[in-house]
Motif scaffolding. Structure first.
Motif, PDB file in Angstrom:
ATOM      1  N   ARG A  62       7.311   5.798   1.813  1.00  0.00           N
ATOM      2  CA  ARG A  62       6.607   5.638   0.548  1.00  0.00           C
ATOM      3  C   ARG A  62       5.717   4.413   0.645  1.00  0.00           C
ATOM      4  NH1 ARG A  62      10.732   5.391  -3.133  1.00  0.00           N
ATOM      5  NH2 ARG A  62      10.629   7.587  -3.714  1.00  0.00           N
ATOM      6  N   ARG A  63       4.461   4.556   0.205  1.00  0.00           N
ATOM      7  CA  ARG A  63       3.547   3.409   0.177  1.00  0.00           C
ATOM      8  C   ARG A  63       3.916   2.485  -0.972  1.00  0.00           C
ATOM      9  NH1 ARG A  63      -2.709   4.849   0.752  1.00  0.00           N
ATOM     10  NH2 ARG A  63      -2.710   2.606   1.056  1.00  0.00           N
ATOM     11  N   GLU A  64       3.506   1.222  -0.839  1.00  0.00           N
ATOM     12  CA  GLU A  64       3.771   0.266  -1.912  1.00  0.00           C
ATOM     13  C   GLU A  64       3.126   0.713  -3.215  1.00  0.00           C
ATOM     14  OE1 GLU A  64       2.796  -3.719  -1.034  1.00  0.00           O
ATOM     15  OE2 GLU A  64       4.061  -3.853   0.758  1.00  0.00           O
ATOM     16  N   SER A  65       1.968   1.354  -3.101  1.00  0.00           N
ATOM     17  CA  SER A  65       1.245   1.773  -4.303  1.00  0.00           C
ATOM     18  C   SER A  65       1.780   3.078  -4.891  1.00  0.00           C
ATOM     19  CB  SER A  65      -0.247   1.932  -3.982  1.00  0.00           C
ATOM     20  OG  SER A  65      -0.424   2.882  -2.928  1.00  0.00           O
ATOM     21  N   ASP A  66       2.675   3.763  -4.166  1.00  0.00           N
ATOM     22  CA  ASP A  66       3.240   5.006  -4.699  1.00  0.00           C
ATOM     23  C   ASP A  66       4.244   4.682  -5.805  1.00  0.00           C
ATOM     24  OD1 ASP A  66       1.790   6.404  -2.868  1.00  0.00           O
ATOM     25  OD2 ASP A  66       3.446   6.716  -1.458  1.00  0.00           O
ATOM     26  N   PRO A  67       4.198   5.373  -6.930  1.00  0.00           N
ATOM     27  CA  PRO A  67       5.177   5.126  -7.991  1.00  0.00           C
ATOM     28  C   PRO A  67       6.575   5.565  -7.530  1.00  0.00           C
ATOM     29  CG  PRO A  67       3.853   7.051  -8.495  1.00  0.00           C
ATOM     30  CD  PRO A  67       3.234   6.420  -7.291  1.00  0.00           C
ATOM     31  N   PRO A  68       7.652   4.957  -8.082  1.00  0.00           N
ATOM     32  CA  PRO A  68       9.015   5.308  -7.648  1.00  0.00           C
ATOM     33  C   PRO A  68       9.399   6.745  -7.999  1.00  0.00           C
ATOM     34  CG  PRO A  68       9.072   3.809  -9.528  1.00  0.00           C
ATOM     35  CD  PRO A  68       7.649   3.848  -9.072  1.00  0.00           C
ATOM     36  N   THR A  69       8.630   7.338  -8.904  1.00  0.00           N
ATOM     37  CA  THR A  69       8.931   8.732  -9.268  1.00  0.00           C
ATOM     38  C   THR A  69       8.313   9.728  -8.289  1.00  0.00           C
ATOM     39  OG1 THR A  69       6.990   8.682 -10.701  1.00  0.00           O
ATOM     40  CG2 THR A  69       9.132   8.208 -11.736  1.00  0.00           C
TER      41      THR A  69
END
Length: 734
Positions: A62-69
């Protein structure tokens, strides 16, 4: 009752994964303000209570900019079905997106270029001189062109698909590799020209070899003219990278341009360099009375000497003048004491030699028969068998060749005609012209040895691979043919028999013009027909003025090239189908032209129509055709616009007439005749029970009926087109 309600609420909280205090394993709450717990998104997990995020599974990221959802994702798989098209020192790559995008939409492509075959045996990075169009990194489309590669060099291109998490994965890169070998190419332009000693009548120049010579530099061509007098220029040649230009006017400004030549031809001229001669010297002799006599004597002597030297050394140092010339003839001019000759090397007709053996040995290398190993017969030529084999020259590696042999019992005329083709071929050196290795004349059988083209003749190859190539690949083939014809046209050679059957194609899909025998009469060519003016010519490929008046020029070769374009796009379809030669002549004279092939880009069909202009002066030149095809290759989206399928019927002037019942008595008879009888029942069941109904069938109808094979679709649609053509007794009007 209250206890029961509390138990129901607890149960619902447990089922939904939330509680009044913390989230249980497998659920998370991104912030304390969230009203409830959320289930971990795909490919993520948590084994602890009160988690604020979920961890990604192994091999997912997961990228840092990807939301946790957002679901955890992974790098994409490799691109698929990569194909290449080599054009001299440019390579066009095209591929299909990866089957697995890793669950992301931000897929782009990266091209790694490696040059192989170095002395160490290892591949190395290509370097910064290679240009990528549109770019090397972050490509969004599935194609790219590499230019400014080295000639005769092996390259490996690795096409990698990347997305937002590719840089987080420790796994090996996923890419598809393409291996290509670039062709021979002309040198790049000269970039640096320096002036040396300057006098009142001369200027010394020196320059650096081109950055990319692409072979051994054979000579340099220096073009110069007085400023603002470009219409009258002079060209001299030098094998060295310096020269002194004499015979200039004092205190005058001259423009200089220089280009280099290799075996592949001339490169482009350098930019213009401007230099000025010194003013006239003020010093004068005390005896002024002798000056007029001396001046006249010197002037006459210089002119006579220049004329003599011009004749004796014209091959090494010739001056040329650009003048308005009749395109059908070459003229010689005098200007400033220089003999003016054409700037390019000119084809010499071997039939002008009294002794044909002299022509052969001047233009073709003699090969010892012991160097040749004949392996198998691959065809029959006009004069004997055509074989494949291998050639081992002293000090060189063995390589495959094609061998034409002269049949036993030949006449002297047959031998002369047979070797005449070698005398023609030996004058050409271009990557899109079949290369002559040499001849065997001192022993029997007499042989012509050429490079070996693995895929044979273009028409047969296309028929075998119907529908198997992309439009870009077909355009690449056409570009190669046009480039070869431009070279022949520049040499002053008219082919007269340009057709797909006379184009050879190798394993890299490089097309090369061959069969230089139409300086002879085509007595044995099945495609040739007698004309009213005598002799035989290939009617279906020949321009109207050449049929009517035997007027063969490069413009008539352009007409033939248009027919070759039609053959290539239609995968080897026979031009004008089964029409008789007389019907073809009549239809073309009345202004009809071949209809566009199925799925033909509009830009290509328009170029075909331009090549078929009745006025030969209105047809494009081969250099214009090459430029146009280059633009299409650089901009593939321009090939997506197809000729309007609905216009094909109206273009054929069919209007609302039926096909006519005289051709076939039933749909079944028609399908059997074109070997498509398997579809008879399907046609009948879907209401196509008469030839009038069949006349309205479209490509979409065929797909709906279950005719899914491209070759079958083409055959049925071509047959319908042919019947419509026969109905109107001609082709599409211009």
């Amino acid at each position: 009752t209250d206890d029961q309600s509390r138990m129901n609420i607890c149960w619902k909280n447990l089922v939904s994964g939330s509680s009044l205090a913390v989230c249980r394993p497998g659920f998370f709450k991104a912030s304390p303000q969230s009203p409830s717990c959320s289930k971990c998104p795909p490919h993520s997990y948590t084994h602890e209570e009160a988690s604020t995020s979920c961890l990604c599974e192994e091999h997912y990221f997961r990228r840092e900019s990807d939301p946790p959802t957002m679901a955890c994702t992974r790098p994409p798989s490799a691109p698929r079905n990569a194909i290449s098209n080599v054009n001299e020192t440019s390579v066009f790559l095209e591929w299909i997106p990866p089957a697995d995008t890793g669950g992301r939409k931000d897929v782009s492509y990266y091209i790694a270029c490696k040059k192989c075959g170095s002395p160490s045996g290892l591949c190395e990075a290509c370097g910064s001189h290679v240009r990528y169009l549109p770019q090397q990194i972050g490509l969004k489309n599935t194609s790219v062109m590499m230019v400014d590669l080295l000639a005769h060099t092996n390259y490996t291109f690795e096409i990698e698909a990347v997305n937002g998490v590719s840089d987080q994965s420790p796994a090996a890169r996923q890419y598809v590799a393409v291996n290509v070998t670039t062709n021979q190419a002309a040198p790049s332009p000269i970039s640096i020209v320096k002036k040396g000693k300057i006098a009142k009548n001369s200027i010394s120049l020196s320059w650096q070899e081109p950055d990319r010579p692409n072979g051994i530099i054979l000579e340099y061509e220096i073009k110069y003219f007085e400023k603002d007098q470009e219409t009258s220029y002079t060209i001299i040649k030098s094998k060295k990278t310096k020269i002194t230009v004499n015979g200039l006017k004092p205190a005058s400004t001259y423009i200089f341009q220089i280009r280099a030549r290799t075996a592949a031809g001339y490169g482009g001229f350098s930019r213009r360099f401007e230099f000025e001669t010194s003013p006239v010297s003020v010093a004068a002799s005390s005896d002024q009375s002798q000056i007029p006599i001396i001046a006249v004597s010197v002037t006459v002597g210089v002119i006579l000497l220049a004329v003599v030297i011009g004749f004796l050394l014209s091959g090494r140092r010739c001056g040329y003048s650009k003048a308005k010339q009749d395109p059908e003839e070459e003229k010689m001019h005098f200007h400033n004491g220089h003999i003016k000759l054409p700037g390019l090397r000119t084809y010499i007709d071997p039939h002008t030699y009294e002794d044909p053996n002299q022509a052969v040995h001047e233009f073709a290398k003699e090969i010892e028969a012991s160097c040749i190993t004949i392996e198998r017969v691959i065809g029959a030529g006009e004069f004997g068998e055509v074989c494949s084999g291998r050639l081992k020259l002293p000090g060189k590696r063995e390589f495959p060749v094609a061998i034409k042999t002269l049949k036993v019992g030949y006449t002297e005329k047959q031998r002369r005609d047979f070797l005449g083709e070698a005398s023609i071929m030996g004058q050409f050196d271009h990557p899109n012209i079949i290369h002559l290795e040499g001849v065997v004349t001192k022993s029997k059988p007499v042989m012509i040895v050429t490079e070996y083209m693995e895929n044979g003749s273009l028409d047969t190859f296309l028929k075998k691979n119907d529908g198997q190539f992309t439009v870009i690949q077909l355009v690449g083939m056409l570009r190669g043919i046009a480039s070869g014809m431009k070279y022949l046209s520049d040499m002053g050679y008219v082919h007269r028999d340009l057709a797909a059957r006379n184009i050879l194609i190798n394993s890299n899909l490089v097309c090369k013009v061959s069969d230089f025998g139409l300086s002879r009469v085509l007595e044995d060519d099945p495609e040739a027909a007698y004309t009213t003016r005598g002799g035989k010519i290939p009617i279906r490929w020949t321009a109207p003025e050449a049929i009517a008046f035997r007027k063969f020029t490069s413009a008539s070769d352009v007409w033939s090239y248009g027919i070759v374009m039609w053959e290539v796009v239609s995968y080897g379809e026979r031009p004008y189908w089964e029409m008789t030669n007389q019907d073809v002549i009549k239809a073309v004279e009345e202004g009809y032209r071949l209809p566009n092939p199925m799925d033909c880009p509009a830009a290509l069909y328009q170029l075909m129509l331009d090549c078929w202009q009745k006025d030969r002066n209105s047809r494009p030149k081969f250099d214009e055709i090459v430029s146009m095809l280059d633009k299409l290759i650089r901009n593939p989206s321009s090939l997506k616009t197809l000729v309007n399928a609905s216009s094909r019927v109206s273009n054929l002037l069919v209007e609302h007439s039926p096909l006519g019942s005289g051709a076939y008595r039933s749909v079944g008879e028609w399908l059997e005749a074109i070997k498509m009888g398997r579809y008879t029942e399907i046609f009948m069941e879907n209401g196509y029970s008469s030839m009038d109904a069949v006349a309205q069938v479209t490509l979409e109808d065929l797909r709906r009926l279950g005719v899914t094979l491209v070759g079958h679709q083409k055959k049925i649609m071509s047959s319908l087109q042919e019947m419509k053509v026969q109905l109107v007794n001609g082709m599409v009007p211009l």
